[in-house]
Design an enzyme around this catalytic site. Sequence first.
Site, mmCIF file in Angstrom:
data_model
loop_
_atom_site.group_PDB
_atom_site.id
_atom_site.type_symbol
_atom_site.label_atom_id
_atom_site.label_comp_id
_atom_site.label_asym_id
_atom_site.label_seq_id
_atom_site.Cartn_x
_atom_site.Cartn_y
_atom_site.Cartn_z
ATOM 1 N N ASP A 98 13.443 7.664 30.919
ATOM 2 C CA ASP A 98 14.550 7.095 31.640
ATOM 3 C C ASP A 98 14.275 7.081 33.076
ATOM 4 O OD1 ASP A 98 16.837 6.345 33.020
ATOM 5 O OD2 ASP A 98 18.037 6.869 31.489
ATOM 6 N N ASP A 137 18.126 1.937 28.686
ATOM 7 C CA ASP A 137 17.506 2.342 29.929
ATOM 8 C C ASP A 137 16.116 3.143 29.947
ATOM 9 O OD1 ASP A 137 18.317 4.467 28.753
ATOM 10 O OD2 ASP A 137 19.871 5.006 30.153
ATOM 11 N N TYR A 157 18.543 24.635 21.855
ATOM 12 C CA TYR A 157 18.155 23.126 21.968
ATOM 13 C C TYR A 157 18.863 22.962 23.327
ATOM 14 C CZ TYR A 157 18.760 18.204 21.117
ATOM 15 O OH TYR A 157 18.954 17.036 21.141
ATOM 16 N N LYS A 191 19.631 15.810 24.945
ATOM 17 C CA LYS A 191 19.093 14.935 23.974
ATOM 18 C C LYS A 191 18.135 14.111 24.488
ATOM 19 C CE LYS A 191 23.366 14.437 21.524
ATOM 20 N NZ LYS A 191 23.043 15.530 20.431
ATOM 21 N N ASP A 225 16.303 10.183 23.929
ATOM 22 C CA ASP A 225 16.240 9.022 23.278
ATOM 23 C C ASP A 225 14.875 8.809 22.523
ATOM 24 O OD1 ASP A 225 18.689 8.136 24.004
ATOM 25 O OD2 ASP A 225 18.096 7.381 26.039
HETATM 26 C C1 F6R Z 1 24.100 8.525 27.368
HETATM 27 C C2 F6R Z 1 24.064 7.751 28.583
HETATM 28 C C3 F6R Z 1 25.532 7.208 29.043
HETATM 29 C C4 F6R Z 1 25.876 8.397 30.127
HETATM 30 C C5 F6R Z 1 27.373 7.821 30.973
HETATM 31 C C6 F6R Z 1 27.762 8.647 31.949
HETATM 32 O O1 F6R Z 1 22.814 8.929 26.814
HETATM 33 O O2 F6R Z 1 23.257 7.743 29.205
HETATM 34 O O3 F6R Z 1 26.440 7.110 28.062
HETATM 35 O O4 F6R Z 1 26.124 9.592 29.677
HETATM 36 O O5 F6R Z 1 27.287 6.567 31.364
HETATM 37 O O6 F6R Z 1 26.854 8.765 33.091
HETATM 38 P P1 F6R Z 1 26.862 9.474 34.359
HETATM 39 O O7 F6R Z 1 27.445 10.812 34.000
HETATM 40 O O8 F6R Z 1 25.296 9.256 35.027
HETATM 41 O O9 F6R Z 1 27.880 8.701 35.041
HETATM 42 MG MG MG Z 2 19.963 6.892 31.636
HETATM 43 MG MG MG Z 3 18.003 6.026 27.209
#
Ligand code: F6R
Ligand code: MG
Ligand code: MG
Length: 385
Positions: A15, A56, A232, A235, A237
Amino acid sequence: MSNEKLVTVSVIKADIGSIAGHHKVHPDTMAAAARVLAEAKRKGLIIDYYVTHVGDDLELIMTHRKGVDNPDIHGLAWDAFKKAAEVAKELGLYAAGQDLLSDAFSGNVRGLGPGVAEMEFEERPSEPIVVFMADKTEPGAFNFPIFRIFADPFNTAGLVIDPKMHDGFKFEVLDLYEGKYVILNAPEEMYDLLALIGTPSRYVIKRVYRKRDDEIAAVVSSEKLNMIAGRYVGKDDPVAIVRAQSGFPAVGEILEPFSFPHLVAGWMRGSHWGPLMPVSLRDAKCTRFDGPPRIVALGFNVTRGRLIGPVDLFDDPAFDEARRLAQQIADYMRRHGPFMPHRLSPEDMEYTTMPQVLEKLKNRFVEAKDYTKAGQGRTQGETYE
Ligand code: F6R
Ligand code: MG
Ligand code: MG
């Protein structure tokens, strides 16, 4: 060492930033990565490549003769991600360089780095493969479908009918907490296998081999998950590669488990259970509650190392009902709001930002025995400060 008989398929993803939140990779960043891979193809480092995205995550699918874990190939992927991240920064994309820079924040614990699934094999006269790429979930999300593909005769008719598959498959399972592997055979040790992989946050299927000849059949990205102090953290993807046909499961058997949108961990803020929705590349973008978690399946033929394809395998009305069911499950789960079991268990929430919130409540807790006394005091007419 380069061996002309063997080919390696490397799927490496990161990402590096996306448009309007954690939603979708920008085409200019994909173009930047593709330029780096085109140059490497011209120079002969890789044989072929395909650049795409799911949500993403920028996905690099490459073929070469350098084997798995090759520093030149991994370095090439890193360069491609760096170049893409530069474009992401220039465009002001969200979380630009997220998986490459340690100072970028994305809601989950950071510093994961790119995810990798690679396998090396001797090409068959025709070599069909399926590359799976998921967004808003974790590698354990593959436990359920990979088990069904390689161990469940109600899913894979070939386990019963095809003599090459009839002996079953070997499953290499990684304990993410301890950083240890175990190999279990199906069907004989199926119940032991399920005892482990039914906990997908801890035990993940890493590789599958055909038992009769130890041929590699499947690989899932999981080794790049951070393990700090034996725990761990975070996460990633996931992506997976599965070989198909002629003694491996048919493409239709490989896709079949995804007709049931099973619940996976991830979704909003990596903190919720939700259905894994099989989608086409066109729909590989996360919207509702940053999801629901999605998976794309691309089919290729690997021919003298060239990637022939892809075909977008979930771009088919045959998966419409799975998508509809996923929507219904998404509705049902969402109605639980911040309550478990929509939200992950406390153990899994440790790897999100929630502990920071809980930390500030710590000093406000009163010992139960003192609290009871205070409560009795009140019934006797005493008042609180
Ligand atoms: C889950 C993910 C999104 C972000 C959420 C908050 O893997 O990427 O759900 O966790 O959009 O993102 P921030 O903290 O960057 O505003
Ligand atoms: Mg992201
Ligand atoms: Mg992703």
